[in-house]
Design an enzyme around this catalytic site. Sequence first.
Site, short mmCIF file in Angstrom:
data_model
loop_
_atom_site.label_atom_id
_atom_site.label_comp_id
_atom_site.label_asym_id
_atom_site.label_seq_id
_atom_site.Cartn_x
_atom_site.Cartn_y
_atom_site.Cartn_z
N ARG B 307 5.67 18.54 2.25
CA ARG B 307 6.67 17.56 2.71
C ARG B 307 8.06 18.16 2.73
O ARG B 307 8.84 17.90 3.65
CB ARG B 307 6.63 16.33 1.81
CG ARG B 307 7.60 15.27 2.34
CD ARG B 307 7.98 14.26 1.31
NE ARG B 307 9.23 13.63 1.68
CZ ARG B 307 10.26 13.50 0.87
NH1 ARG B 307 10.19 13.96 -0.35
NH2 ARG B 307 11.37 12.90 1.27
N SER B 415 0.25 -0.25 -1.88
CA SER B 415 1.48 -0.72 -2.48
C SER B 415 2.12 0.41 -3.26
O SER B 415 1.53 0.92 -4.21
CB SER B 415 1.17 -1.90 -3.43
OG SER B 415 2.28 -2.17 -4.25
N GLY B 440 1.30 4.69 -8.29
CA GLY B 440 2.31 4.74 -9.34
C GLY B 440 3.37 5.78 -9.05
O GLY B 440 3.41 6.37 -7.98
N HIS B 468 -15.68 -7.28 -5.26
CA HIS B 468 -16.96 -6.85 -5.79
C HIS B 468 -18.15 -7.55 -5.14
O HIS B 468 -19.30 -7.19 -5.39
CB HIS B 468 -17.02 -7.05 -7.31
CG HIS B 468 -17.79 -5.96 -8.01
ND1 HIS B 468 -18.83 -5.29 -7.42
CD2 HIS B 468 -17.67 -5.45 -9.26
CE1 HIS B 468 -19.32 -4.40 -8.27
NE2 HIS B 468 -18.64 -4.48 -9.40
N ASP B 472 -19.12 -1.91 -4.08
CA ASP B 472 -19.48 -1.54 -5.45
C ASP B 472 -18.63 -0.37 -5.92
O ASP B 472 -17.93 0.27 -5.14
CB ASP B 472 -20.97 -1.23 -5.56
CG ASP B 472 -21.40 -0.13 -4.60
OD1 ASP B 472 -22.57 -0.11 -4.20
OD2 ASP B 472 -20.54 0.72 -4.24
#
Lengths: 371, 498
Positions: B307, B415, B440, B468, B472
């Site tokens: 980058r 997100s 994170g 779910h 799975d």
Amino acid sequence: MLWRTLLREFVKTRLVRHSSTLKTFFDETGQSGLVLKSTSTDIFENLALEDWIHDRVDLQNRSVLFLWRNTPAVVVGRHQNPWHECNLPLVRRRGIPLARRRSGGGTVFHDLGNVNITFFTSKKKYDRRRNLGVVTGALTDLSPGLNVSATERFDIVLDGGYKVSGTAAKLGRTSAYHHCTLLCCADRTLLSSVLKSPYQGIKSNATPSVPSPVKNLLDEDPRLDPSAVMEAVAARYNVEFGFDGPLVTVDPSVEALMPGVNKMAADLKSWEWVYGKTPKFSITLPFVAEGAEIVLDMDVKDGTIEKCLLDIPHDWLPAGTVDELCSALAGVRFCPKEVAVAVTAFMRTTLQGPDLTRKTHSLYENVVSVM
Amino acid sequence: MAALITVRGSFSFMRRLVSLQRLQKYCKSKFQTAYLVYAPYAYSASALYQHRHFRTSYAATRPVLQFKLSDIGEGIMEVTVKEWYVKEGDRVSQFDSICEVQSDKASVTITSRYDGIIRKLYYDIDSIALVGSPLVDIETDGAQELPPEEDVMETPAVSQEEHTHQEIKGHKTQATPAVRRLAMENNIKLSEVIGTGKDGRILKEDILNFLASQTGAILPPSPFQEIQPPPPGPAAARAPIAKTKEKRAPSSMPTPITSRPVFTGKDRTEPLKGFNKAMVKTMTAALKIPHFGYNDEVDLTQLVQLRSELKEVAESRGVKLSYMPFFIKAASLGLLHFPVLNASVDEACQNITYKAAHNIGLAMDTPQGLLVPNVKNVQMLSVFDIAVELNRLQTLGSSGQLGTADLTGGTFTLSNIGSIGGTYAKPMILPPEVAIGALGKMQVLPRFNEKDEVVKAHIMNLSWSADHRIIDGATMSRFSNLWRSYLENPAVMVLDLK
């Protein structure tokens, strides 16, 4: 003349160094008439300074003249409906700020070619006609033979028919102010396009503006530019009321000089004031979407959608969906952002299928077109 | 006056009793506070069986005053009522705003002349009010004097402040009776407080702020220590009261410690509207989905390198390049192998729709709150195209112009909570999608490489949540590993780029 200039300079430096607030400066000068000029061209800062002087300065034995100009802005009166008074999409696209002032009256367009004059007095000495006499007197001082006069509606007209100034006033418990605009060299094309609302179908009791043909003073006489006009008004003010006060420049964003003024400016910028103070109104909008004729009916109170009705052809959308959409819009601000969020949440939780999605999109587009 | 019944039933006594009752019957005074009534059967012979009955009544003791619309000036006779600031039952103080009226381009704020409770509003919004006619009825406390018609300036409460040995000369400090009481209870001199209300009036908040600034300055009382009077407020407070003269408290008398500032904070309840209401709706629907979480970490050392090389190229093309375009493209490449993650189920979970387009949503924190616009058809876009689109969405988001076209139609969401902070999270799936990832913050941490050496690595934590019912753990894990492999070794991404 030399003495007056020296006094002016002396007073100005005194203002910056020795006084703690503008109010104490007024008290210390002991003058009964003062002329203030703003260094800022931000509409909210200047309106906040007006409010500050009205609230905090003791005007029982003192009068103040305030001269200010702003970068392009649209200012609606206290009890007016912005959607009805101006072309909001154009205003937003051009990045022109919209403000609501605390005095009554109609909507005006400000730019640097427009001079604003505010007369602060005690409630007893409130006299709009005399104030307008100061303005017309100043103009004829600069340009003798100029055909300007004040009308019974407290406008100033040029050559009998062209409006060059509009008036508004605010009265409080003990003090009052009267302010007026003065078109020296404003952008008339922008003015007329911005002050024409594209929205039909708005029904309300908000104070309507009375449109009039306008003219620039500078077009009539090249001596009438904003700075010359401001000086002439200040001089004429002193003559008319017998004052001998200095001309003081003020920066309305200095919190130390005027404690509380920045909060006043922030309040004037808030959505709750600019849009939320719109008197109750309703809007009816017929449109065509996806081949269906639809009528939207909304009641808006405090800038928030109180009730929303969609009259759609039978079976174009399932009945339950329409009711849910309308109740999703109730309580939402009459604002494209919030409606987008409300409709998105509605679509996430109820809609299925590309057909329904497309129809809801199209409904949304039309609903938002009036905001 | 106690109803003391004596056994002596003298004639004069009976006569006085009768006249008292007559007086009560015909008395029409509005300013009575209480009166007693003798119960008839209390005239018993024996003192032991006396019944003392007191009946206190407040009939007609709180005067209801009509507040008339005063003269506006300029010979104006009628105005239009535009807004009420109070409603029936509200308590008002003198000088509080009651309503806003308009007359011929002048907007007038009408303020109250009395303290009390509003009992009646005479006009509706948009009706015409006549000058001189009643505007509101205010029920006052009765103990209040009727002020004259002119608005008065209040005189300072000198007598109440004798204990602080102070004289106020010349300047009149404005404050309502409630504020004066608060100042008196806390031993504050009103002249020392800066008033931030209208005309420099002192408000309750000013007293509380003054107290808060004083608690550090008061020395404990000690007979031998020189007691300093509380330091004055900022110099600005002195100036408007330039003519004030004070006598300093004598040093031998200890100043009592000011009582604790009174906490007047109140709970505030308001209905959830707009943004919040939309969030409630979306998240309530999200709760119906059984989530499972899967967390991992990814080593972005090579991506950081890549980058930094590409950033300038992008900027020369006028686009800001962050890490998100890489994350989004890698996710789309992964979804090609695991289409179940890009699907949607209906309400009853009977049918599953595998969406063809990868519309990857991006959680955005705007001044209004959380918005999730999505980039459409990522499967057809290059990393640079995605960067352009992200720039566009970010500009729209910060200026509040995102419409439903950008906000709906998403099939998968990422997100980037790490841009604000955090490592692992537990993201909530946004219906009608079935999976979401939370990224994170990037940290520089020591890791072992293949040669068992400790090296510097750029590590980012990620947390996936999936539905779910149809996905799975194994599927999620394989998708995550694939996504990680693309980012840990960007060269492989180039190989698989479509």
